[in-house]
Design a protein around this motif. Structure first.
Motif, PDB file in Angstrom:
ATOM      1  N   VAL A   1      19.175  12.674  24.051  1.00  0.00           N
ATOM      2  CA  VAL A   1      20.315  12.889  24.929  1.00  0.00           C
ATOM      3  C   VAL A   1      21.431  13.419  24.030  1.00  0.00           C
ATOM      4  CG1 VAL A   1      22.005  11.776  26.430  1.00  0.00           C
ATOM      5  CG2 VAL A   1      19.622  11.007  26.460  1.00  0.00           C
ATOM      6  N   ILE A   2      21.819  14.669  24.239  1.00  0.00           N
ATOM      7  CA  ILE A   2      22.815  15.297  23.371  1.00  0.00           C
ATOM      8  C   ILE A   2      23.992  15.759  24.227  1.00  0.00           C
ATOM      9  CG2 ILE A   2      23.248  17.076  21.644  1.00  0.00           C
ATOM     10  CD1 ILE A   2      20.952  15.287  20.756  1.00  0.00           C
ATOM     11  N   ASN A   3      25.153  15.260  23.895  1.00  0.00           N
ATOM     12  CA  ASN A   3      26.376  15.629  24.595  1.00  0.00           C
ATOM     13  C   ASN A   3      26.735  17.078  24.274  1.00  0.00           C
ATOM     14  OD1 ASN A   3      29.393  15.844  24.925  1.00  0.00           O
ATOM     15  ND2 ASN A   3      29.087  13.747  25.637  1.00  0.00           N
TER      16      ASN A   3
ATOM     17  N   GLU B   1      30.583  10.918  33.705  1.00  0.00           N
ATOM     18  CA  GLU B   1      31.198  11.418  32.470  1.00  0.00           C
ATOM     19  C   GLU B   1      30.202  11.292  31.325  1.00  0.00           C
ATOM     20  OE1 GLU B   1      32.303   9.993  29.478  1.00  0.00           O
ATOM     21  OE2 GLU B   1      31.492   8.047  29.978  1.00  0.00           O
ATOM     22  N   THR B   2      30.245  12.277  30.423  1.00  0.00           N
ATOM     23  CA  THR B   2      29.299  12.283  29.304  1.00  0.00           C
ATOM     24  C   THR B   2      29.966  12.045  27.950  1.00  0.00           C
ATOM     25  OG1 THR B   2      29.486  14.693  29.088  1.00  0.00           O
ATOM     26  CG2 THR B   2      27.718  13.835  30.513  1.00  0.00           C
ATOM     27  N   PHE B   3      31.294  12.004  27.913  1.00  0.00           N
ATOM     28  CA  PHE B   3      31.975  11.866  26.620  1.00  0.00           C
ATOM     29  C   PHE B   3      31.565  10.597  25.888  1.00  0.00           C
ATOM     30  CE2 PHE B   3      35.483  10.534  23.882  1.00  0.00           C
ATOM     31  CZ  PHE B   3      35.527  11.629  23.042  1.00  0.00           C
ATOM     32  N   THR B   4      31.462   9.472  26.599  1.00  0.00           N
ATOM     33  CA  THR B   4      31.110   8.218  25.925  1.00  0.00           C
ATOM     34  C   THR B   4      29.631   8.156  25.554  1.00  0.00           C
ATOM     35  OG1 THR B   4      30.802   7.102  28.041  1.00  0.00           O
ATOM     36  CG2 THR B   4      32.973   6.893  26.992  1.00  0.00           C
ATOM     37  N   LEU B   5      28.865   9.155  25.958  1.00  0.00           N
ATOM     38  CA  LEU B   5      27.450   9.222  25.562  1.00  0.00           C
ATOM     39  C   LEU B   5      27.332  10.115  24.327  1.00  0.00           C
ATOM     40  CD1 LEU B   5      25.898   9.687  29.113  1.00  0.00           C
ATOM     41  CD2 LEU B   5      26.242   7.553  27.841  1.00  0.00           C
TER      42      LEU B   5
ATOM     43  N   PHE C   1      26.667   5.984  19.377  1.00  0.00           N
ATOM     44  CA  PHE C   1      25.667   6.282  20.409  1.00  0.00           C
ATOM     45  C   PHE C   1      24.398   6.808  19.758  1.00  0.00           C
ATOM     46  CE2 PHE C   1      23.584   8.984  23.588  1.00  0.00           C
ATOM     47  CZ  PHE C   1      23.435   8.059  24.608  1.00  0.00           C
ATOM     48  N   ASN C   2      23.260   6.216  20.104  1.00  0.00           N
ATOM     49  CA  ASN C   2      21.973   6.654  19.567  1.00  0.00           C
ATOM     50  C   ASN C   2      21.416   7.749  20.470  1.00  0.00           C
ATOM     51  OD1 ASN C   2      19.555   6.979  18.306  1.00  0.00           O
ATOM     52  ND2 ASN C   2      18.875   4.868  18.554  1.00  0.00           N
ATOM     53  N   ASN C   3      21.448   8.995  19.986  1.00  0.00           N
ATOM     54  CA  ASN C   3      21.008  10.143  20.779  1.00  0.00           C
ATOM     55  C   ASN C   3      19.499  10.218  20.944  1.00  0.00           C
ATOM     56  OD1 ASN C   3      23.550  10.986  19.051  1.00  0.00           O
ATOM     57  ND2 ASN C   3      23.641  12.082  21.000  1.00  0.00           N
ATOM     58  N   VAL C   4      18.752   9.516  20.112  1.00  0.00           N
ATOM     59  CA  VAL C   4      17.296   9.430  20.265  1.00  0.00           C
ATOM     60  C   VAL C   4      16.995   8.039  20.795  1.00  0.00           C
ATOM     61  CG1 VAL C   4      15.064   9.481  19.103  1.00  0.00           C
ATOM     62  CG2 VAL C   4      16.848  11.117  18.440  1.00  0.00           C
ATOM     63  N   ILE C   5      16.394   8.006  21.974  1.00  0.00           N
ATOM     64  CA  ILE C   5      16.151   6.739  22.654  1.00  0.00           C
ATOM     65  C   ILE C   5      14.649   6.489  22.668  1.00  0.00           C
ATOM     66  CG2 ILE C   5      16.401   5.507  24.845  1.00  0.00           C
ATOM     67  CD1 ILE C   5      18.883   7.388  25.322  1.00  0.00           C
ATOM     68  N   GLY C   6      14.254   5.357  22.132  1.00  0.00           N
ATOM     69  CA  GLY C   6      12.839   5.012  22.060  1.00  0.00           C
ATOM     70  C   GLY C   6      12.242   4.820  23.444  1.00  0.00           C
ATOM     71  N   GLY C   7      11.157   5.509  23.712  1.00  0.00           N
ATOM     72  CA  GLY C   7      10.497   5.411  25.009  1.00  0.00           C
ATOM     73  C   GLY C   7       9.949   4.031  25.294  1.00  0.00           C
ATOM     74  N   GLU C   8       9.490   3.340  24.256  1.00  0.00           N
ATOM     75  CA  GLU C   8       8.958   1.990  24.459  1.00  0.00           C
ATOM     76  C   GLU C   8      10.079   0.989  24.728  1.00  0.00           C
ATOM     77  OE1 GLU C   8       6.355   0.847  21.271  1.00  0.00           O
ATOM     78  OE2 GLU C   8       5.106   2.629  21.529  1.00  0.00           O
ATOM     79  N   ALA C   9      11.212   1.177  24.075  1.00  0.00           N
ATOM     80  CA  ALA C   9      12.344   0.265  24.253  1.00  0.00           C
ATOM     81  C   ALA C   9      13.051   0.494  25.584  1.00  0.00           C
ATOM     82  CB  ALA C   9      13.339   0.425  23.104  1.00  0.00           C
ATOM     83  N   HIS C  10      13.054   1.730  26.061  1.00  0.00           N
ATOM     84  CA  HIS C  10      13.749   2.079  27.311  1.00  0.00           C
ATOM     85  C   HIS C  10      12.854   2.946  28.187  1.00  0.00           C
ATOM     86  CE1 HIS C  10      17.558   0.343  26.078  1.00  0.00           C
ATOM     87  NE2 HIS C  10      17.337   0.859  24.880  1.00  0.00           N
ATOM     88  N   PRO C  11      11.777   2.367  28.717  1.00  0.00           N
ATOM     89  CA  PRO C  11      10.855   3.180  29.529  1.00  0.00           C
ATOM     90  C   PRO C  11      11.502   3.744  30.789  1.00  0.00           C
ATOM     91  CG  PRO C  11      10.307   0.843  29.690  1.00  0.00           C
ATOM     92  CD  PRO C  11      11.347   0.975  28.623  1.00  0.00           C
ATOM     93  N   GLU C  12      12.531   3.064  31.319  1.00  0.00           N
ATOM     94  CA  GLU C  12      13.191   3.568  32.524  1.00  0.00           C
ATOM     95  C   GLU C  12      13.900   4.894  32.240  1.00  0.00           C
ATOM     96  OE1 GLU C  12      16.149   1.243  30.220  1.00  0.00           O
ATOM     97  OE2 GLU C  12      14.053   0.924  30.721  1.00  0.00           O
ATOM     98  N   ILE C  13      14.508   5.025  31.075  1.00  0.00           N
ATOM     99  CA  ILE C  13      15.188   6.267  30.690  1.00  0.00           C
ATOM    100  C   ILE C  13      14.152   7.335  30.379  1.00  0.00           C
ATOM    101  CG2 ILE C  13      16.670   7.340  28.944  1.00  0.00           C
ATOM    102  CD1 ILE C  13      18.249   4.675  28.891  1.00  0.00           C
TER     103      ILE C  13
ATOM    104  N   LYS D   1      25.152   2.542  26.686  1.00  0.00           N
ATOM    105  CA  LYS D   1      26.143   3.183  25.812  1.00  0.00           C
ATOM    106  C   LYS D   1      26.899   2.129  25.007  1.00  0.00           C
ATOM    107  CE  LYS D   1      30.100   3.294  28.857  1.00  0.00           C
ATOM    108  NZ  LYS D   1      31.034   4.085  29.604  1.00  0.00           N
ATOM    109  N   PRO D   2      27.493   2.540  23.883  1.00  0.00           N
ATOM    110  CA  PRO D   2      28.276   1.606  23.084  1.00  0.00           C
ATOM    111  C   PRO D   2      29.503   1.126  23.863  1.00  0.00           C
ATOM    112  CG  PRO D   2      28.053   3.742  21.991  1.00  0.00           C
ATOM    113  CD  PRO D   2      27.439   3.864  23.333  1.00  0.00           C
ATOM    114  N   VAL D   3      30.016  -0.013  23.440  1.00  0.00           N
ATOM    115  CA  VAL D   3      31.212  -0.545  24.097  1.00  0.00           C
ATOM    116  C   VAL D   3      32.408   0.347  23.786  1.00  0.00           C
ATOM    117  CG1 VAL D   3      30.419  -2.932  24.138  1.00  0.00           C
ATOM    118  CG2 VAL D   3      31.676  -2.094  22.157  1.00  0.00           C
ATOM    119  N   ALA D   4      33.417   0.290  24.632  1.00  0.00           N
ATOM    120  CA  ALA D   4      34.617   1.115  24.459  1.00  0.00           C
ATOM    121  C   ALA D   4      35.203   0.921  23.068  1.00  0.00           C
ATOM    122  CB  ALA D   4      35.648   0.767  25.518  1.00  0.00           C
ATOM    123  N   GLY D   5      35.669   1.998  22.505  1.00  0.00           N
ATOM    124  CA  GLY D   5      36.279   1.941  21.177  1.00  0.00           C
ATOM    125  C   GLY D   5      35.330   2.386  20.079  1.00  0.00           C
ATOM    126  N   ASP D   6      34.014   2.287  20.305  1.00  0.00           N
ATOM    127  CA  ASP D   6      33.061   2.682  19.280  1.00  0.00           C
ATOM    128  C   ASP D   6      32.930   4.188  19.142  1.00  0.00           C
ATOM    129  OD1 ASP D   6      32.554   0.056  18.771  1.00  0.00           O
ATOM    130  OD2 ASP D   6      30.629  -0.006  19.808  1.00  0.00           O
TER     131      ASP D   6
END
Length: 187
Positions: A44-46, A86-90, A95-107, A144-149
Motif C-alpha cells: 500500500v503506497i501513498n 483519506e490516505t495521508f495517515t496511511l 506505517f508499514n507499506n508492506v502488509i503480511g498476507g498471513e497476518a492480515h488476510p482480510e486486507i 494505521k499508526p496512532v495519531a502523531g506517528d
C-alpha cells in the motif's frame, strides 16, 4: 501482472497504489524504510511516497499493481464526512507499506479481489470495486499508526538526493555494502 523487470528508479505516483505479490521475495524501499516482502504479501503506497521495489535475484517475483484514487472513486457513494477515505495517515515512518498476507488476510483478500475485478471486468465490476475499496480503506485505517506517528514525513528533496544509494541497496541488498560505497553513489 508484472514480473521481474529492470529496476524502476525511485518514483512516486499521483494516486494510491495497491499491490499483491503472487510469488517471490525481495524488498520495497519506501521513503526511508526498507521493507521485505514475500509471496502472499500486499503493498500500500501513498501518492506522496517515493518508492522502489527489487526482487531477490534468486527467485522469480510476480506482482499485480493497481493505482486508484479512493476519494474520486467513491465520490457520491460514500458520505463526505467519512474519514476512512483519506490516505495521508496511511504513510510515513510508522506505517508499514508492506502488509503480511498471513497476518492480515482480510486486507490481502480485499486487494486481490479489487485487482481481479479491475483486470477481468465482469458484469457490474465498477460497483464491486467501489464496495471493495471502501472495505479496504476501513481495514487499512484499523491498522494505521496512532495519531502523531506520521508527523515527520521525510523531505522529498533529501530523498531524491539519496536515491542513488537506495537503488544500490535495492540492487545489492543481499550483499555486504559499506557506507563509503553508498555515499559515493550520492555525490
Amino acid at each position: 501482472l508484472r514480473g521481474e523487470v529492470s529496476p524502476i528508479p525511485p518514483h512516486a505516483h499521483d494516486c494510491f497504489e495497491i499491490g499483491y505479490c503472487h510469488e517471490g521475495t525481495g524488498v520495497f524501499i519506501v521513503e526511508d524504510k526498507i521493507l521485505s516482502f514475500r509471496g502472499g504479501d500486499v503493498s500500500v503506497i501513498n501518492n506522496r511516497e517515493l518508492h522502489l521495489m527489487k526482487g531477490d535475484p534468486q527467485t522469480v517475483t510476480k506482482w499485480n499493481f493497481l493505482n486508484l484514487d479512493p476519494v474520486k472513486l467513491l465520490a457520491g457513494f460514500v458520505p463526505s464526512e467519512e474519514k476512512v477515505l483519506e490516505t495521508f495517515t496511511l504513510s510515513g515512518p510508522a506505517f508499514n507499506n508492506v502488509i503480511g498476507g498471513e497476518a492480515h488476510p482480510e486486507i490481502r483478500d480485499l486487494i486481490k479481489a479489487i485487482i481481479h475485478e479491475a483486470m477481468e471486468k465482469p458484469d457490474c465490476y465498477k460497483s464491486e470495486v467501489r464496495a471493495l475499496v471502501w472495505a479496504l480503506m476501513v481495514q487499512l485505517h484499523r491498522i494505521k499508526p496512532v495519531a502523531g506517528d506520521t508527523e515527520h514525513q521525510p523531505e522529498r528533496e533529501k530523498l531524491r538526493r539519496i536515491s542513488p544509494a537506495l537503488e544500490t541497496i535495492a540492487e545489492h541488498y543481499a550483499e555486504p555494502l559499506t557506507m563509503e560505497t553508498l555515499a559515493a553513489r550520492c555525490r
